[in-house]
Design a protein around this motif. Structure first.
Motif, PDB file in Angstrom:
ATOM      1  N   MET A 183       0.834  -1.189   0.000  1.00  0.00           N
ATOM      2  CA  MET A 183       0.000   0.000   0.000  1.00  0.00           C
ATOM      3  C   MET A 183       0.873   1.243   0.000  1.00  0.00           C
ATOM      4  N   LYS A 184       0.533   2.192  -0.833  1.00  0.00           N
ATOM      5  CA  LYS A 184       1.257   3.450  -0.851  1.00  0.00           C
ATOM      6  C   LYS A 184       0.734   4.327   0.276  1.00  0.00           C
ATOM      7  N   LEU A 185       1.640   4.905   1.035  1.00  0.00           N
ATOM      8  CA  LEU A 185       1.230   5.719   2.173  1.00  0.00           C
ATOM      9  C   LEU A 185       0.434   6.950   1.756  1.00  0.00           C
ATOM     10  N   LEU A 186       0.778   7.547   0.639  1.00  0.00           N
ATOM     11  CA  LEU A 186       0.053   8.741   0.200  1.00  0.00           C
ATOM     12  C   LEU A 186      -1.343   8.428  -0.301  1.00  0.00           C
ATOM     13  N   ASP A 187      -1.646   7.161  -0.562  1.00  0.00           N
ATOM     14  CA  ASP A 187      -2.978   6.779  -1.013  1.00  0.00           C
ATOM     15  C   ASP A 187      -3.981   6.715   0.129  1.00  0.00           C
ATOM     16  N   ASN A 188      -3.511   6.726   1.360  1.00  0.00           N
ATOM     17  CA  ASN A 188      -4.410   6.661   2.507  1.00  0.00           C
ATOM     18  C   ASN A 188      -4.803   8.082   2.913  1.00  0.00           C
ATOM     19  N   PRO A 189      -6.049   8.476   2.674  1.00  0.00           N
ATOM     20  CA  PRO A 189      -6.468   9.845   2.964  1.00  0.00           C
ATOM     21  C   PRO A 189      -6.551  10.159   4.454  1.00  0.00           C
ATOM     22  N   ASN A 190      -6.438   9.151   5.299  1.00  0.00           N
ATOM     23  CA  ASN A 190      -6.518   9.375   6.739  1.00  0.00           C
ATOM     24  C   ASN A 190      -5.187   9.785   7.349  1.00  0.00           C
ATOM     25  N   HIS A 191      -4.111   9.717   6.572  1.00  0.00           N
ATOM     26  CA  HIS A 191      -2.792  10.056   7.097  1.00  0.00           C
ATOM     27  C   HIS A 191      -2.401  11.477   6.745  1.00  0.00           C
TER      28      HIS A 191
END
Length: 55
Positions: free
Chosen positions: A1-9
């Motif tokens: 999983m790409k970290l920037l793809d998680n909108p919660n971070h």
């Protein structure tokens, strides 16, 4: 999983999860490899544009 793809971070959380000691270090390394800012990436920017729109 790409970290920037998680909108919660936040960028701070992404930097921490990626192993950086600070957001400053993260941005410095990012700038060496990318021409855009982290928040200008497609997935991160798209989420934050959408979340700032009043419905």
């Amino acid at each position: 999983m790409k970290l920037l793809d998680n909108p919660n971070h936040s960028l701070e959380k992404i930097a921490e999860l990626a192993g950086f000691n600070s957001i400053r270090d993260f941005r410095r390394v990012w700038a060496k490899f990318e021409t855009s800012l982290p928040r200008q990436t497609n997935s991160y920017a798209a989420f934050h544009r959408a979340s700032s729109v009043d419905i």
